[in-house]
Enzyme design. Structure first.
Site, PDB file in Angstrom:
ATOM      1  N   GLY A 227      -1.893   3.534 -14.148  1.00  0.00           N
ATOM      2  CA  GLY A 227      -1.935   1.949 -13.663  1.00  0.00           C
ATOM      3  C   GLY A 227      -0.702   1.200 -12.939  1.00  0.00           C
TER       4      GLY A 227
ATOM      5  N   ASN B 169      -0.584   0.972  -9.883  1.00  0.00           N
ATOM      6  CA  ASN B 169      -1.246   0.003  -8.804  1.00  0.00           C
ATOM      7  C   ASN B 169      -2.205  -1.373  -9.596  1.00  0.00           C
ATOM      8  OD1 ASN B 169      -1.659   1.511  -6.325  1.00  0.00           O
ATOM      9  ND2 ASN B 169      -2.113   3.654  -7.126  1.00  0.00           N
TER      10      ASN B 169
ATOM     11  N   ARG C 134     -24.872  11.244 -18.297  1.00  0.00           N
ATOM     12  CA  ARG C 134     -24.276  10.720 -17.587  1.00  0.00           C
ATOM     13  C   ARG C 134     -25.333   9.654 -16.755  1.00  0.00           C
ATOM     14  NH1 ARG C 134     -19.570  10.331 -14.317  1.00  0.00           N
ATOM     15  NH2 ARG C 134     -19.151  12.280 -15.565  1.00  0.00           N
TER      16      ARG C 134
ATOM     17  N   ASN D  63     -11.251   1.109  -2.999  1.00  0.00           N
ATOM     18  CA  ASN D  63     -10.683   2.064  -3.167  1.00  0.00           C
ATOM     19  C   ASN D  63      -8.993   2.430  -2.820  1.00  0.00           C
ATOM     20  OD1 ASN D  63      -9.511   4.434  -5.327  1.00  0.00           O
ATOM     21  ND2 ASN D  63     -10.890   5.973  -3.444  1.00  0.00           N
TER      22      ASN D  63
ATOM     23  N   HIS E 209      -6.297   6.037  -1.765  1.00  0.00           N
ATOM     24  CA  HIS E 209      -6.031   6.936  -1.382  1.00  0.00           C
ATOM     25  C   HIS E 209      -4.701   7.490  -1.141  1.00  0.00           C
ATOM     26  CE1 HIS E 209      -7.437  11.404  -1.690  1.00  0.00           C
ATOM     27  NE2 HIS E 209      -7.384  11.369  -0.155  1.00  0.00           N
TER      28      HIS E 209
ATOM     29  N   ASP F 189     -14.286   8.874   0.257  1.00  0.00           N
ATOM     30  CA  ASP F 189     -13.477   9.284   1.011  1.00  0.00           C
ATOM     31  C   ASP F 189     -13.680   8.650   2.007  1.00  0.00           C
ATOM     32  OD1 ASP F 189     -11.703   8.938  -1.825  1.00  0.00           O
ATOM     33  OD2 ASP F 189     -10.542  11.411  -1.095  1.00  0.00           O
TER      34      ASP F 189
ATOM     35  N   GLN G 298       5.995   3.245  -1.659  1.00  0.00           N
ATOM     36  CA  GLN G 298       6.220   2.730   0.088  1.00  0.00           C
ATOM     37  C   GLN G 298       4.524   1.934   0.730  1.00  0.00           C
ATOM     38  OE1 GLN G 298       9.070   5.186   2.473  1.00  0.00           O
ATOM     39  NE2 GLN G 298       9.845   5.687   1.201  1.00  0.00           N
TER      40      GLN G 298
ATOM     41  N   GLU H 176       1.306   3.019  -1.425  1.00  0.00           N
ATOM     42  CA  GLU H 176      -0.126   1.909  -2.960  1.00  0.00           C
ATOM     43  C   GLU H 176       0.298   1.210  -3.098  1.00  0.00           C
ATOM     44  OE1 GLU H 176      -1.879   5.357  -4.979  1.00  0.00           O
ATOM     45  OE2 GLU H 176      -0.574   6.446  -3.893  1.00  0.00           O
TER      46      GLU H 176
HETATM   47  C1  GRF Z   1      -2.593   7.218  -7.365  1.00  0.00           C
HETATM   48  O1  GRF Z   1      -1.501   7.647  -6.625  1.00  0.00           O
HETATM   49  C2  GRF Z   1      -4.212   6.748  -6.639  1.00  0.00           C
HETATM   50  O2  GRF Z   1      -3.676   6.723  -5.312  1.00  0.00           O
HETATM   51  C3  GRF Z   1      -4.939   7.746  -6.948  1.00  0.00           C
HETATM   52  O3  GRF Z   1      -4.541   8.157  -8.263  1.00  0.00           O
HETATM   53  C4  GRF Z   1      -3.047   6.886  -8.757  1.00  0.00           C
HETATM   54  C5  GRF Z   1      -3.215   6.399  -9.962  1.00  0.00           C
HETATM   55  O4  GRF Z   1      -2.060   5.903 -10.534  1.00  0.00           O
HETATM   56  N1  GRF Z   1      -6.131   6.974  -6.617  1.00  0.00           N
HETATM   57  P1  GRF Z   1      -1.955   5.137 -11.398  1.00  0.00           P
HETATM   58  O5  GRF Z   1      -2.889   4.558 -12.430  1.00  0.00           O
HETATM   59  O6  GRF Z   1      -2.059   3.319 -10.757  1.00  0.00           O
HETATM   60  O7  GRF Z   1      -0.206   4.521 -12.056  1.00  0.00           O
END
Ligand code: GRF
Length: 208
Positions: free
Chosen positions: A12, A14, A66, A108, A110, A151, A179, A181
């Protein structure tokens, strides 16, 4: 006010970047309505709790099919009536009915410069392993809208990051997060919250 639901699977970081930006004013006009994880042990859930954000776990493991999971998962998301759904390291495939319902309202992050190193099988460290194996000198991250492909949706923001000679996949992954995300994901949310992103002819148009 943009109500955002963030979907997570792991650490988490991000999500943390989004929370910090909302709290510091880097993201405006936005409220994190809730966080959903498919993994009950995700540290992301702790991060939400620490900041007084509602959260819950909905895991495919708790359902016999599912279809059942998809139904419950979509219900859980809709309880918060989100204007925007953010996939922040979310490793579960989004049900097609949800993509349809939230067209151009799911984003999303990526960890590559799409269309390089993306699509089925490119997630987590695998992306960085493939980049190092190919010997590219520049990598980066992309924020895009989610469509039915993997994607393939309209690209909102991208940021490049240099590869260094001594990089391992782990070191490169960390640099791409720091740098790229953690910067472009909050920035994309702020742009959307302030009406600066539209989609035309299958491409995202961003006005800053
Ligand atoms: C990140 O590298 C994101 O781009 C990818 O999964 C990772 C997630 O990391 N899709 P976090 O859980 O946000 O630390």
């Amino acid at each position: 006010m943009l109500d955002v639901v963030v979907l997570v699977s792991g650490g988490g970081t991000n999500l943390q970047a989004i929370i910090d930006a909302v709290e510091s004013g880097g993201i405006t006009n936005t409220r994190i309505a809730g966080v959903i994880s498919n993994n009950k042990n995700a540290y992301a859930l702790e991060r939400a709790k620490k900041h007084g954000i509602e959260s819950r776990c909905v895991s495919p493991k708790d359902f016999t099919s599912r279809e059942e999971f998809n139904e419950r998962f979509q219900e859980a998301v809709e309880e918060w009536k989100p204007d925007l759904i953010v996939l922040a390291g979310f490793l579960v495939v989004i049900p097609p009915s949800m993509i349809e319902r939230y067209r151009n309202r799911i984003i999303n992050i990526h960890p590559s410069l799409i269309p390089a190193f993306c699509g089925t099988g490119f997630y987590g460290l695998k992306v960085h392993e493939a980049a190092l194996k190919r010997g590219v000198k520049v990598v980066g991250a992309t924020v895009h809208f989610v469509d039915e492909g993997t994607d393939t949706g309209p690209i909102i923001l991208q940021k490049a990051v240099e590869v260094e000679p001594q990089d391992t996949p782990e070191i490169l992954q960390r640099r791409v997060m720091e740098q790229a995300e953690w910067k472009i994901l909050p920035e994309a949310i702020d742009l959307i919250a302030n009406g600066r992103v539209s989609v035309s002819g299958g491409r995202a148009v961003v006005s800053r």
